[in-house]
Design a protein around this motif. Structure first.
Motif, PDB file in Angstrom:
ATOM      1  N   PRO A 187       0.878  -1.188   0.108  1.00 18.16           N
ATOM      2  CA  PRO A 187       0.019  -0.067  -0.021  1.00 18.16           C
ATOM      3  C   PRO A 187       0.861   1.252   0.068  1.00 18.16           C
ATOM      4  N   LYS A 188       2.102   0.989   0.297  1.00 19.83           N
ATOM      5  CA  LYS A 188       3.103   2.447   0.416  1.00 19.83           C
ATOM      6  C   LYS A 188       3.443   2.700  -0.945  1.00 19.83           C
ATOM      7  N   LYS A 189       3.415   1.788  -2.057  1.00 19.58           N
ATOM      8  CA  LYS A 189       3.884   1.967  -3.296  1.00 19.58           C
ATOM      9  C   LYS A 189       2.443   2.065  -4.347  1.00 19.58           C
ATOM     10  N   HIS A 190       1.738   1.540  -3.939  1.00 18.78           N
ATOM     11  CA  HIS A 190       0.298   1.379  -4.762  1.00 18.78           C
ATOM     12  C   HIS A 190      -1.069   2.032  -4.181  1.00 18.78           C
ATOM     13  N   PRO A 191      -1.231   3.405  -4.201  1.00 17.08           N
ATOM     14  CA  PRO A 191      -2.398   3.743  -3.743  1.00 17.08           C
ATOM     15  C   PRO A 191      -3.763   3.108  -3.898  1.00 17.08           C
ATOM     16  N   ASP A 192      -3.864   2.186  -4.886  1.00 14.42           N
ATOM     17  CA  ASP A 192      -5.151   1.551  -5.214  1.00 14.42           C
ATOM     18  C   ASP A 192      -5.004   0.128  -4.499  1.00 14.42           C
ATOM     19  N   ALA A 193      -4.067  -0.177  -3.848  1.00 16.28           N
ATOM     20  CA  ALA A 193      -4.068  -1.506  -3.071  1.00 16.28           C
ATOM     21  C   ALA A 193      -5.201  -1.661  -2.185  1.00 16.28           C
ATOM     22  N   GLN A 194      -5.778  -3.049  -2.245  1.00 12.43           N
ATOM     23  CA  GLN A 194      -6.899  -3.216  -1.723  1.00 12.43           C
ATOM     24  C   GLN A 194      -6.433  -4.140  -0.106  1.00 12.43           C
ATOM     25  N   LEU A 195      -7.223  -3.715   0.836  1.00 17.67           N
ATOM     26  CA  LEU A 195      -6.879  -4.420   2.167  1.00 17.67           C
ATOM     27  C   LEU A 195      -7.585  -5.713   2.089  1.00 17.67           C
ATOM     28  N   LEU A 196      -6.986  -6.947   2.338  1.00 15.61           N
ATOM     29  CA  LEU A 196      -7.558  -8.403   2.353  1.00 15.61           C
ATOM     30  C   LEU A 196      -7.943  -8.327   3.728  1.00 15.61           C
ATOM     31  N   GLU A 197      -9.376  -9.074   3.933  1.00 14.61           N
ATOM     32  CA  GLU A 197      -9.658  -9.263   5.271  1.00 14.61           C
ATOM     33  C   GLU A 197      -9.172 -10.640   5.779  1.00 14.61           C
ATOM     34  N   VAL A 198      -9.058 -11.621   4.736  1.00 15.36           N
ATOM     35  CA  VAL A 198      -8.512 -12.816   5.045  1.00 15.36           C
ATOM     36  C   VAL A 198      -7.642 -13.263   4.133  1.00 15.36           C
ATOM     37  N   VAL A 199      -6.644 -13.825   4.671  1.00 11.51           N
ATOM     38  CA  VAL A 199      -5.683 -14.311   3.617  1.00 11.51           C
ATOM     39  C   VAL A 199      -5.329 -15.900   4.193  1.00 11.51           C
ATOM     40  N   SER A 200      -5.286 -16.736   3.222  1.00 15.95           N
ATOM     41  CA  SER A 200      -5.220 -18.158   3.174  1.00 15.95           C
ATOM     42  C   SER A 200      -4.063 -18.804   2.376  1.00 15.95           C
ATOM     43  N   LYS A 201      -3.613 -18.088   1.291  1.00 18.92           N
ATOM     44  CA  LYS A 201      -2.333 -18.156   0.639  1.00 18.92           C
ATOM     45  C   LYS A 201      -1.744 -17.184   0.089  1.00 18.92           C
ATOM     46  N   GLU A 203      -0.539 -16.678  -2.677  1.00 17.53           N
ATOM     47  CA  GLU A 203      -0.950 -16.017  -4.239  1.00 17.53           C
ATOM     48  C   GLU A 203      -1.729 -15.037  -3.913  1.00 17.53           C
ATOM     49  N   GLN A 204      -2.545 -14.697  -2.892  1.00 23.57           N
ATOM     50  CA  GLN A 204      -3.353 -13.715  -2.758  1.00 23.57           C
ATOM     51  C   GLN A 204      -2.708 -12.046  -2.858  1.00 23.57           C
ATOM     52  N   LEU A 205      -1.383 -12.064  -2.598  1.00 28.06           N
ATOM     53  CA  LEU A 205      -0.719 -10.858  -2.524  1.00 28.06           C
ATOM     54  C   LEU A 205       0.604 -10.771  -3.233  1.00 28.06           C
ATOM     55  N   GLN A 206       0.968  -9.559  -3.444  1.00 29.68           N
ATOM     56  CA  GLN A 206       2.443  -9.274  -3.879  1.00 29.68           C
ATOM     57  C   GLN A 206       3.122  -8.491  -2.693  1.00 29.68           C
ATOM     58  N   THR A 207       4.379  -8.831  -2.527  1.00 33.52           N
ATOM     59  CA  THR A 207       4.924  -7.773  -1.503  1.00 33.52           C
ATOM     60  C   THR A 207       5.969  -7.060  -1.966  1.00 33.52           C
ATOM     61  N   GLY A 208       6.604  -7.280  -3.245  1.00 36.57           N
ATOM     62  CA  GLY A 208       7.707  -6.294  -3.742  1.00 36.57           C
ATOM     63  C   GLY A 208       8.957  -6.540  -2.920  1.00 36.57           C
ATOM     64  N   ASP A 209       9.684  -5.495  -3.324  1.00 43.72           N
ATOM     65  CA  ASP A 209      10.816  -5.015  -2.373  1.00 43.72           C
ATOM     66  C   ASP A 209      10.573  -4.159  -1.379  1.00 43.72           C
ATOM     67  N   ALA A 210      10.998  -4.242  -0.026  1.00 45.16           N
ATOM     68  CA  ALA A 210      10.795  -3.576   0.759  1.00 45.16           C
ATOM     69  C   ALA A 210      11.671  -2.182   0.689  1.00 45.16           C
ATOM     70  N   GLU A 211      11.005  -1.120   1.325  1.00 43.12           N
ATOM     71  CA  GLU A 211      11.325   0.423   1.233  1.00 43.12           C
ATOM     72  C   GLU A 211      12.527   0.429   1.837  1.00 43.12           C
ATOM     73  N   THR A 212      12.482  -0.359   3.212  1.00 46.62           N
ATOM     74  CA  THR A 212      13.581  -0.308   4.042  1.00 46.62           C
ATOM     75  C   THR A 212      14.492  -1.747   4.021  1.00 46.62           C
ATOM     76  N   VAL A 213      15.681  -1.558   4.768  1.00 45.15           N
ATOM     77  CA  VAL A 213      16.637  -2.696   4.714  1.00 45.15           C
ATOM     78  C   VAL A 213      15.677  -3.722   5.586  1.00 45.15           C
ATOM     79  N   ASP A 214      15.403  -4.886   5.042  1.00 49.62           N
ATOM     80  CA  ASP A 214      14.816  -5.838   5.947  1.00 49.62           C
ATOM     81  C   ASP A 214      15.551  -7.208   5.534  1.00 49.62           C
ATOM     82  N   VAL A 215      16.389  -7.922   6.373  1.00 52.81           N
ATOM     83  CA  VAL A 215      17.104  -9.017   6.125  1.00 52.81           C
ATOM     84  C   VAL A 215      15.928 -10.396   6.333  1.00 52.81           C
ATOM     85  N   THR A 216      15.130 -10.106   6.839  1.00 51.74           N
ATOM     86  CA  THR A 216      14.121 -11.128   7.129  1.00 51.74           C
ATOM     87  C   THR A 216      12.875 -11.542   6.275  1.00 51.74           C
ATOM     88  N   GLY A 217      12.754 -10.696   5.399  1.00 51.23           N
ATOM     89  CA  GLY A 217      11.807 -10.704   4.276  1.00 51.23           C
ATOM     90  C   GLY A 217      10.656  -9.967   4.249  1.00 51.23           C
TER      91      GLY A 217
END
Ligand code: ADP
Ligand code: IPE
Length: 267
Positions: A187-201, A203-217
């Motif tokens: 949502p920080k990169k895509h203003p049209d991102a939709q909040l998912l109420e339930v996630v079970s897999k 494939e429901q989402l993309q995460t892309g590259d983190a804006e900040t340094v994050d060694v744990t994914g």
């Protein structure tokens, strides 16, 4: 019992070049926790700017090339361990000031991993603290690894959540971060991102590259841990700790905005 994770994005300024806490958030969150009606609570916190930049700079968890590289990584391990412990001291200081009986459990002093995963650990100490109504506070840290080719690893708060929840079977697992929950894309990169109420897999989402340094994914790593948990029948929820009172309301069991991660096999 509730297991609550405070993300590094909430308690630190994750984008800062130097380790920097977010005192306003820490103060408010500690107050909200103390005002809530928790019975037994375990707090897990992330490392933010106290951990990721050091772990990345020194390549903790990467294959060790030679003796010089080993020395370099040992230096980086000390530095990372020192800084995340400092952050933990700040977190417990805010909690104790607000009347929460926090007790610190630094992973590097009692946990080892095998190929970056926790193999097993003695949970009796945590259980004993809970029995006496302490609030154990554990956090993302660097730890020794049994794999000789890496010898050291970064252990995320999210993996700790997964392990602890699987073995302690809490009623609720709550992860507080700096966005409203899991979206179909960042949502920080895509203003049209939709909040998912339930996630079970995944494939429901993309995460892309983190804006900040994050060694744990980043969010991808978090969702992977929580889906593993969901597969074992343990649900978790992601909420936005930047919203005032949301942690208090979440602990109190009120319905709030966020994402539930639950397995597909349930129901
Ligand atoms: P924390 O430090 O709180 O554990 P992270 O920094 O690892 O959290 O992850 C939170 C960040 O993940 C958010 O700030 C957001 O920008 C990013 N992000 C990437 N993809 C997504 C997504 N699909 N849904 C929600 N947040 C996402
Ligand atoms: C990371 O822990 C630990 C280190 C970098 C030493 P987390 O992965 O749980 O930290 P945050 O919440 O993303 O900052």
């Amino acid at each position: 019992m509730i297991i609550l994770k405070l993300g590094g994005s909430v308690i630190t300024r994750k984008e800062a070049e130097k380790p920097t806490i977010n005192p306003d958030n820490l103060g408010r969150i500690a107050r909200e926790i103390s005002q809530s009606n928790y019975h037994k609570l375990i707090i897990v916190h992330g490392a933010g700017s106290f951990g990721h930049p050091f772990a990345k700079k020194y390549g903790i968890g990467d294959k060790i090339d030679n003796l010089k590289d080993l020395q370099h990584k040992i230096e980086g391990f000390s530095l990372t361990q020192h800084h995340v412990r400092k952050l933990n001291t700040s977190v417990t200081e805010y909690l104790i000031k607000n009347g929460v009986n926090a007790v610190s459990l630094p992973p590097s002093s009692f946990i080892k991993t095998e190929d970056k995963r926790i193999l097993g650990l003695d949970l009796s100490l945590i259980k004993d603290y809970l029995e006496l109504n302490f609030t154990p506070v554990i956090y993302g840290d660097v730890v020794l690894d049994y794999d000789e080719s890496i010898k050291m690893a970064v252990l995320s708060g999210d993996q700790l959540i997964q392990y602890l929840a699987q073995h302690l079977k809490p009623e609720r697992v709550i992860l507080a971060t700096d966005v409203d929950g899991i979206y179909d894309k960042d949502p920080k990169k895509h203003p049209d991102a939709q909040l998912l109420e339930v996630v079970s897999k995944a494939e429901q989402l993309q995460t892309g590259d983190a804006e900040t340094v994050d060694v744990t994914g980043g969010m991808g790593g978090k969702v992977a841990e929580l889906l593993q948990l969901a597969d074992k029948g343990i649900e978790s929820e992601i909420i936005n700790a930047n919203q005032i009172d949301i942690i208090k309301n979440a602990i109190n069991g009120e319905k709030i905005k966020g994402t539930i991660i639950k397995g597909m096999k349930k129901e």
